[in-house]
Design a protein around this motif. Structure first.
Motif, PDB file in Angstrom:
ATOM      1  N   LEU B  70       0.848  -1.261  -0.013  1.00 16.23           N
ATOM      2  CA  LEU B  70      -0.014  -0.071  -0.071  1.00 16.23           C
ATOM      3  C   LEU B  70       0.901   1.282  -0.134  1.00 16.23           C
ATOM      4  O   LEU B  70       0.715   2.251  -0.830  1.00 16.23           O
ATOM      5  N   PHE B  71       1.827   1.205   1.004  1.00 10.53           N
ATOM      6  CA  PHE B  71       2.874   2.265   0.931  1.00 10.53           C
ATOM      7  C   PHE B  71       3.348   2.481  -0.456  1.00 10.53           C
ATOM      8  O   PHE B  71       3.566   3.633  -0.813  1.00 10.53           O
ATOM      9  N   MET B  74       0.968   4.036  -2.965  1.00  7.31           N
ATOM     10  CA  MET B  74       0.770   5.380  -2.784  1.00  7.31           C
ATOM     11  C   MET B  74       1.719   6.316  -2.893  1.00  7.31           C
ATOM     12  O   MET B  74       1.689   7.389  -3.672  1.00  7.31           O
ATOM     13  N   LEU B  75       2.969   5.960  -2.742  1.00 11.87           N
ATOM     14  CA  LEU B  75       4.228   6.833  -2.888  1.00 11.87           C
ATOM     15  C   LEU B  75       4.671   6.767  -4.131  1.00 11.87           C
ATOM     16  O   LEU B  75       5.199   8.003  -4.700  1.00 11.87           O
ATOM     17  N   ALA B  79      -1.834   4.915  -7.840  1.00 11.26           N
ATOM     18  CA  ALA B  79      -3.287   4.861  -7.947  1.00 11.26           C
ATOM     19  C   ALA B  79      -3.879   6.136  -8.307  1.00 11.26           C
ATOM     20  O   ALA B  79      -5.206   6.366  -8.308  1.00 11.26           O
TER      21      ALA B  79
END
Lengths: 399, 177
Positions: B70-71, B74-75, B79
């Motif tokens: 997820l990190f 996102m980074l 997304a």
């Protein structure tokens, strides 16, 4: 044999009679169905009681903080304001459920459920008493660590999906904090697992006894330090002050749940208060003797043999004593958690990470190695036994 | 009967969530579906009595890997907008009819081959498999095997992890002149 609520009940004649009656009524073996029913009822009762404790936790938080700040606290709803949490709950249900239009709706609705699921799943292995344990898994503590990490996923998702700067910062802080502090917590749990020789909560609790000198916290110097490492790490994992950076009110409005209203917000709050209960219960079970009662009153042998009570009543008195022992220890720790929250100021992010990686993790590693050496040199005897035995030996006992 | 129900639930969750992972366009959603898949696999492990493996699956994947993914998503901005400035989808849908047919056929063939190869083991170990799904602990066996027969693999993997840790620290360290 794993000790569960069913194996506890099945030692009584009444339960067996009931099972055989149900079997003859159904015409087939009914023990499977009744086992399922007992587990279902047990899970239902425990989840509801824990939700009640979570609700009362909010009340306790407000009342204790009021005490510490010389205020009154909630005192209008019910005697001493004790029904305040019900009023809060009704308000939460009545509130409008707002989902921000720019948010990721799927994940916005999923996040509070994941946070609550992670906490509720841990209740399957919490040892409330020797009879009231839903499942004594062989990998009990390991399972607990695993499912409680779902809370971190929930916090992170809440922060990400809200599409708000405050939430995003809070969610990232929460996830990094929970992952980091899992390391010292797991290492301190591991040192206790080493001493007890098993990961199931039954093994861990039964390796201790009723009196403080038989608890693991006073077993040796390493576990004494390990208890504090665990407790600090657990405070950080539950996002409680002084580690409440994910929801720091003065910086981030209210962090990862800024955009949440109504019951979705209540899920996060409930998950937080129940998780505090869980980590306090684990601390009590691992370090403070769990449900053990002094003089082995918990197994009910004293009531049945010395006082000549019927077996059913004697055993259940023992269970009630064990429940009382477990809940007393856990709720005292709960009080300390709230007390710490209203006493200490909040850490900065860099201080948080420094504390975790430069202090707690090396100390926890040192404790683990120290416990291993203790097991090797002293064959797992506690400090009390060693001192007492050597003193008795010096005084000429045993000759 | 309960084991069969557990198996059916876990298998359905595994397959359903896996289809959802490859079916969705949103990487973050795919990551969440992957979490469901990993839980389904943990359920499958629990069905065959490998409790330690199931718990490890949850600890490692649910707690660590999914959050890391997820990190990372996102980074790196994976997304964000699904279309670039020309209106073309950045993340194309996973394949066409042709690729689906080829993939389905190859999955069937490989499954047949694997089943044929392992048929002897299944028939020979039928009684054994039923007997081993009791409540005995696998922790003790795994621990003693890791520290006796497989000590070399255990130590090599720990050195690998140490290397990864040192490498991460070097990469993340602020550069000094």
């Amino acid at each position: 044999m794993n000790s569960t609520i069913v194996s506890y009940l099945s030692q009584f004649e009444g339960y067996q009679k009931f099972v055989s009656m149900a079997s003859s009524f159904l015409g087939s073996n009914a023990s499977g169905y009744i086992t399922f029913l007992v587990f279902f009822l047990g899970a239902f009762v425990i989840v509801n009681v824990m939700a009640l404790i979570g609700g009362l936790g909010t009340y306790a938080e407000r009342k204790i903080s009021a005490d510490l700040q010389m205020r009154q606290g909630p005192n209008r709803v019910g005697p001493y304001g004790i029904l305040q949490f019900l009023a809060d709950g009704v308000k939460m249900i009545m509130k409008e459920d707002i989902i921000p239009s720019a948010s990721d709706k799927f994940m916005f609705t999923l996040a509070p459920l994941l946070a609550l699921l992670g906490v509720l799943a841990t209740f399957a292995v919490i040892p409330f008493s020797s009879g009231l344990m839903l499942s004594d898994l062989n990998v009990g503590v390991f399972y607990l660590i695993g499912v409680s990490s779902l809370v971190g996923v929930g916090v992170f998702l809440a922060g990400y999906s809200s599409n708000s700067k405050w939430s995003m910062l809070g969610g990232m802080r929460g996830a990094s904090q929970i992952i980091s502090y899992e390391v010292p917590v797991t290492l301190s749990i591991l040192s206790i697992v080493l001493l007890a020789g098993g990961m199931s909560f039954g093994t861990l609790v039964n390796a201790q006894s009723g009196f403080p000198h038989e608890w693991f916290i006073l077993h040796n110097p390493f576990t004494f330090i390990g208890f504090f490492v665990y407790f600090i790490g657990a405070l950080a994992e539950t996002n409680r002050a002084p580690f409440d950076l994910p929801e720091a009110e003065s910086e981030l409005v209210s962090g990862y749940h800024t955009e949440y209203t109504g019951m979705r917000f209540a899920f996060f709050a409930l998950a937080e208060y129940m998780e505090v209960f869980v980590v306090c219960g684990v601390a009590a079970a691992l370090f403070l003797g769990g449900y053990k009662v002094p003089f082995d009153l918990g197994d009910g042998a004293f009531f049945t043999h010395t006082l000549h009570l019927p077996e059913f009543i004697g055993k259940n008195i023992g269970q009630v004593l064990e429940l009382g022992s477990f809940f007393t220890k856990t709720l005292v720790l709960y009080y300390i958690v709230i007390w710490i929250r209203w006493t200490l100021p909040r850490l900065r992010v860099d201080q948080l990470m420094t504390l975790c990686w430069k202090y707690l993790t090396p100390i926890a590693l040192f404790n683990l190695v120290g416990c291993a050496f203790w097991m090797y040199y002293f064959e797992g005897k506690s400090l009390y036994v060693l001192l007492f035995k050597s003193a008795a030996h010096a005084a000429g006992a045993g000759h | 009967m309960f084991e069969q129900i557990l198996f059916l639930l876990s298998a359905t969750a595994t397959i359903g969530f896996t289809v959802a992972v490859v079916g969705t366009n949103n990487l973050m959603h795919a990551c969440m579906y992957l979490l469901g898949t990993l839980f389904g696999v943990a359920g499958l492990y629990a069905t065959i009595g490998a409790d330690f493996l199931a718990a490890t699956q949850i600890v490692v994947y649910a707690g660590g890997v999914v959050i890391l993914m997820l990190f990372a998503i996102m980074l790196t901005g994976g997304a964000e907008d699904k279309k670039n400035r020309f209106g073309i989808e950045k993340i194309p849908s996973m394949g066409s009819t042709k690729t689906y047919i080829v993939a389905g056929a190859s999955v069937l063939i490989i499954a047949m081959i694997v089943l044929k190869m392992t048929a002897n083991i299944h028939t020979a170990n039928k009684d054994l498999a039923v007997a081993s799904t009791g409540n005995e602990s696998t922790v003790f066996n795994i621990g003693s095997l890791l520290l006796t027969d497989h000590i070399l693999a255990f130590e090599i993997s720990s050195i690998l992890l140490l290397g990864a840790l040192v490498g991460a620290a070097i990469i993340a360290r602020p550069k000094r002149n």
